[in-house]
Design a protein around this motif. Structure first.
Motif, PDB file in Angstrom:
ATOM      1  N   THR A  21       0.850  -1.186   0.000  1.00  0.00           N
ATOM      2  CA  THR A  21       0.000   0.000   0.000  1.00  0.00           C
ATOM      3  C   THR A  21       0.888   1.240   0.000  1.00  0.00           C
ATOM      4  OG1 THR A  21      -0.025   0.190   2.424  1.00  0.00           O
ATOM      5  CG2 THR A  21      -1.757  -1.162   1.399  1.00  0.00           C
ATOM      6  N   ASP A  22       0.256   2.387  -0.086  1.00  0.00           N
ATOM      7  CA  ASP A  22       0.964   3.643   0.137  1.00  0.00           C
ATOM      8  C   ASP A  22       1.276   3.757   1.626  1.00  0.00           C
ATOM      9  OD1 ASP A  22       0.763   4.408  -2.536  1.00  0.00           O
ATOM     10  OD2 ASP A  22      -1.123   5.494  -2.215  1.00  0.00           O
ATOM     11  N   TRP A  23       2.218   4.607   1.945  1.00  0.00           N
ATOM     12  CA  TRP A  23       2.560   4.874   3.349  1.00  0.00           C
ATOM     13  C   TRP A  23       1.454   5.697   4.007  1.00  0.00           C
ATOM     14  CZ3 TRP A  23       6.358   2.269   5.487  1.00  0.00           C
ATOM     15  CH2 TRP A  23       7.427   1.833   4.708  1.00  0.00           C
ATOM     16  N   LEU A  24       1.241   5.453   5.289  1.00  0.00           N
ATOM     17  CA  LEU A  24       0.267   6.195   6.093  1.00  0.00           C
ATOM     18  C   LEU A  24       0.937   6.634   7.382  1.00  0.00           C
ATOM     19  CD1 LEU A  24      -2.759   7.036   6.529  1.00  0.00           C
ATOM     20  CD2 LEU A  24      -2.986   4.880   7.776  1.00  0.00           C
ATOM     21  N   GLU A  25       0.897   7.933   7.677  1.00  0.00           N
ATOM     22  CA  GLU A  25       1.508   8.445   8.904  1.00  0.00           C
ATOM     23  C   GLU A  25       0.601   8.201  10.105  1.00  0.00           C
ATOM     24  OE1 GLU A  25       3.142  12.559  10.987  1.00  0.00           O
ATOM     25  OE2 GLU A  25       2.660  12.566   8.854  1.00  0.00           O
ATOM     26  N   ILE A  26       1.210   7.758  11.185  1.00  0.00           N
ATOM     27  CA  ILE A  26       0.498   7.592  12.452  1.00  0.00           C
ATOM     28  C   ILE A  26       0.597   8.919  13.208  1.00  0.00           C
ATOM     29  CG2 ILE A  26       0.427   6.353  14.657  1.00  0.00           C
ATOM     30  CD1 ILE A  26      -0.320   4.651  12.187  1.00  0.00           C
ATOM     31  N   THR A  27      -0.529   9.565  13.402  1.00  0.00           N
ATOM     32  CA  THR A  27      -0.552  10.871  14.063  1.00  0.00           C
ATOM     33  C   THR A  27      -1.015  10.733  15.509  1.00  0.00           C
ATOM     34  OG1 THR A  27      -2.839  11.342  13.455  1.00  0.00           O
ATOM     35  CG2 THR A  27      -1.121  11.994  11.864  1.00  0.00           C
ATOM     36  N   GLN A  28      -0.666  11.717  16.313  1.00  0.00           N
ATOM     37  CA  GLN A  28      -1.144  11.722  17.697  1.00  0.00           C
ATOM     38  C   GLN A  28      -2.667  11.818  17.726  1.00  0.00           C
ATOM     39  OE1 GLN A  28       0.948  11.326  20.564  1.00  0.00           O
ATOM     40  NE2 GLN A  28      -1.091  10.789  21.300  1.00  0.00           N
ATOM     41  N   PHE A  64      -3.381  -2.576  18.563  1.00  0.00           N
ATOM     42  CA  PHE A  64      -4.631  -2.846  17.863  1.00  0.00           C
ATOM     43  C   PHE A  64      -5.004  -1.730  16.899  1.00  0.00           C
ATOM     44  CE2 PHE A  64      -5.151  -6.158  21.066  1.00  0.00           C
ATOM     45  CZ  PHE A  64      -5.607  -7.196  20.270  1.00  0.00           C
ATOM     46  N   LEU A  65      -4.506  -0.517  17.123  1.00  0.00           N
ATOM     47  CA  LEU A  65      -4.690   0.542  16.123  1.00  0.00           C
ATOM     48  C   LEU A  65      -3.927   0.165  14.859  1.00  0.00           C
ATOM     49  CD1 LEU A  65      -5.326   3.278  14.853  1.00  0.00           C
ATOM     50  CD2 LEU A  65      -3.551   4.285  16.286  1.00  0.00           C
ATOM     51  N   LEU A  69      -5.557  -1.001  10.910  1.00  0.00           N
ATOM     52  CA  LEU A  69      -5.262  -0.411   9.604  1.00  0.00           C
ATOM     53  C   LEU A  69      -5.243  -1.461   8.492  1.00  0.00           C
ATOM     54  CD1 LEU A  69      -2.489   2.111  10.654  1.00  0.00           C
ATOM     55  CD2 LEU A  69      -4.889   2.612  10.107  1.00  0.00           C
ATOM     56  N   ALA A  70      -5.111  -2.731   8.873  1.00  0.00           N
ATOM     57  CA  ALA A  70      -5.127  -3.807   7.876  1.00  0.00           C
ATOM     58  C   ALA A  70      -6.428  -3.793   7.078  1.00  0.00           C
ATOM     59  CB  ALA A  70      -4.919  -5.166   8.546  1.00  0.00           C
ATOM     60  N   VAL A  71      -7.523  -3.368   7.685  1.00  0.00           N
ATOM     61  CA  VAL A  71      -8.799  -3.311   6.971  1.00  0.00           C
ATOM     62  C   VAL A  71      -8.710  -2.293   5.833  1.00  0.00           C
ATOM     63  CG1 VAL A  71     -11.261  -2.803   7.165  1.00  0.00           C
ATOM     64  CG2 VAL A  71     -10.082  -4.029   9.011  1.00  0.00           C
ATOM     65  N   LYS A  72      -8.248  -1.092   6.145  1.00  0.00           N
ATOM     66  CA  LYS A  72      -8.080  -0.064   5.116  1.00  0.00           C
ATOM     67  C   LYS A  72      -7.069  -0.516   4.060  1.00  0.00           C
ATOM     68  CE  LYS A  72      -5.836   4.312   4.160  1.00  0.00           C
ATOM     69  NZ  LYS A  72      -5.956   4.064   2.748  1.00  0.00           N
ATOM     70  N   ARG A 107       2.965   0.862   6.195  1.00  0.00           N
ATOM     71  CA  ARG A 107       2.299   0.375   4.999  1.00  0.00           C
ATOM     72  C   ARG A 107       2.170  -1.138   5.131  1.00  0.00           C
ATOM     73  NH1 ARG A 107       6.775   0.553   0.062  1.00  0.00           N
ATOM     74  NH2 ARG A 107       8.224  -0.958   1.000  1.00  0.00           N
ATOM     75  N   MET A 108       1.371  -1.733   4.247  1.00  0.00           N
ATOM     76  CA  MET A 108       1.143  -3.167   4.346  1.00  0.00           C
ATOM     77  C   MET A 108       1.423  -3.876   3.032  1.00  0.00           C
ATOM     78  SD  MET A 108      -2.213  -5.261   5.669  1.00  0.00           S
ATOM     79  CE  MET A 108      -3.111  -5.464   4.131  1.00  0.00           C
ATOM     80  N   ASN A 109       1.969  -5.070   3.156  1.00  0.00           N
ATOM     81  CA  ASN A 109       2.116  -6.020   2.065  1.00  0.00           C
ATOM     82  C   ASN A 109       1.165  -7.174   2.357  1.00  0.00           C
ATOM     83  OD1 ASN A 109       3.800  -8.848   1.422  1.00  0.00           O
ATOM     84  ND2 ASN A 109       3.670  -7.404  -0.269  1.00  0.00           N
ATOM     85  N   ALA A 110       0.579  -7.742   1.301  1.00  0.00           N
ATOM     86  CA  ALA A 110      -0.316  -8.886   1.474  1.00  0.00           C
ATOM     87  C   ALA A 110      -0.035  -9.930   0.409  1.00  0.00           C
ATOM     88  CB  ALA A 110      -1.773  -8.443   1.401  1.00  0.00           C
ATOM     89  N   VAL A 111      -0.011 -11.194   0.858  1.00  0.00           N
ATOM     90  CA  VAL A 111       0.173 -12.335  -0.037  1.00  0.00           C
ATOM     91  C   VAL A 111      -0.985 -13.301   0.212  1.00  0.00           C
ATOM     92  CG1 VAL A 111       1.656 -14.272  -0.672  1.00  0.00           C
ATOM     93  CG2 VAL A 111       2.688 -12.080  -0.002  1.00  0.00           C
TER      94      VAL A 111
END
Length: 150
Positions: A21-28, A64-65, A69-72, A107-111
């Motif tokens: 996926t694209d990168w996603l920043e974890i914000t406060q 768990f946060l 994100l795996a859902v998105k 970000r996530m990779n999926a196989v």
């Protein structure tokens, strides 16, 4: 990049690496919102000043946060057309390998490891890895189950 498949394509997806996926920043802000939703207001997540002196040198995302994100990310990686219902069926295994500091990107990779026929559809067993930008170990590794019904 999203892989698009049809319902008829699903059995042939075994072994497919869907990429990243694209990168996603974890914000406060996202950490605080998750804390409010779950009632987990532990200081290592929601108190940046105190967390500076904590074991991680700053606030971290809830495990768990990061997992949620795996859902998105999953929907960013695979779109199956020609189905009536898509279901997140659960997880077989999850490990929280590395904490994710606020301000870092993931970000996530999926196989797709397996495809099994179930009543009215297919179940995909998917190996998912959520990695941290610049990290040496992943944040989360999980084996997820998704169902697609005709």
């Amino acid at each position: 990049m999203t892989t698009t498949a049809t319902y008829a394509d699903i059995p042939g997806l075994v072994g497919t690496d869907l990429g990243f996926t694209d990168w996603l920043e974890i914000t406060q802000e996202s950490v605080n919102t998750f804390a409010d939703a779950t009632g987990d207001h532990q200081w290592i997540h929601v108190d940046p000043e105190r967390a500076k002196d904590g074991p991680f040198g700053g606030p971290i995302a809830h495990g768990f946060l990061t997992l949620s994100l795996a859902v998105k990310f999953w929907t960013d990686l695979l779109d199956v057309e020609g189905v009536s219902t898509k279901v997140n069926y659960g997880l077989d295994k999850v490990r929280f390998i590395s904490p994710v500091k606020v301000g870092l990107r993931v970000r996530m990779n999926a196989v797709i490891a397996e495809v099994t026929e179930v009543a009215g559809g297919y179940q995909l067993t998917v190996d998912q890895t959520i990695e941290i930008d610049g990290g040496t170990k992943p944040a989360v590794v999980a084996r997820a189950l998704y169902r697609f019904y005709a």
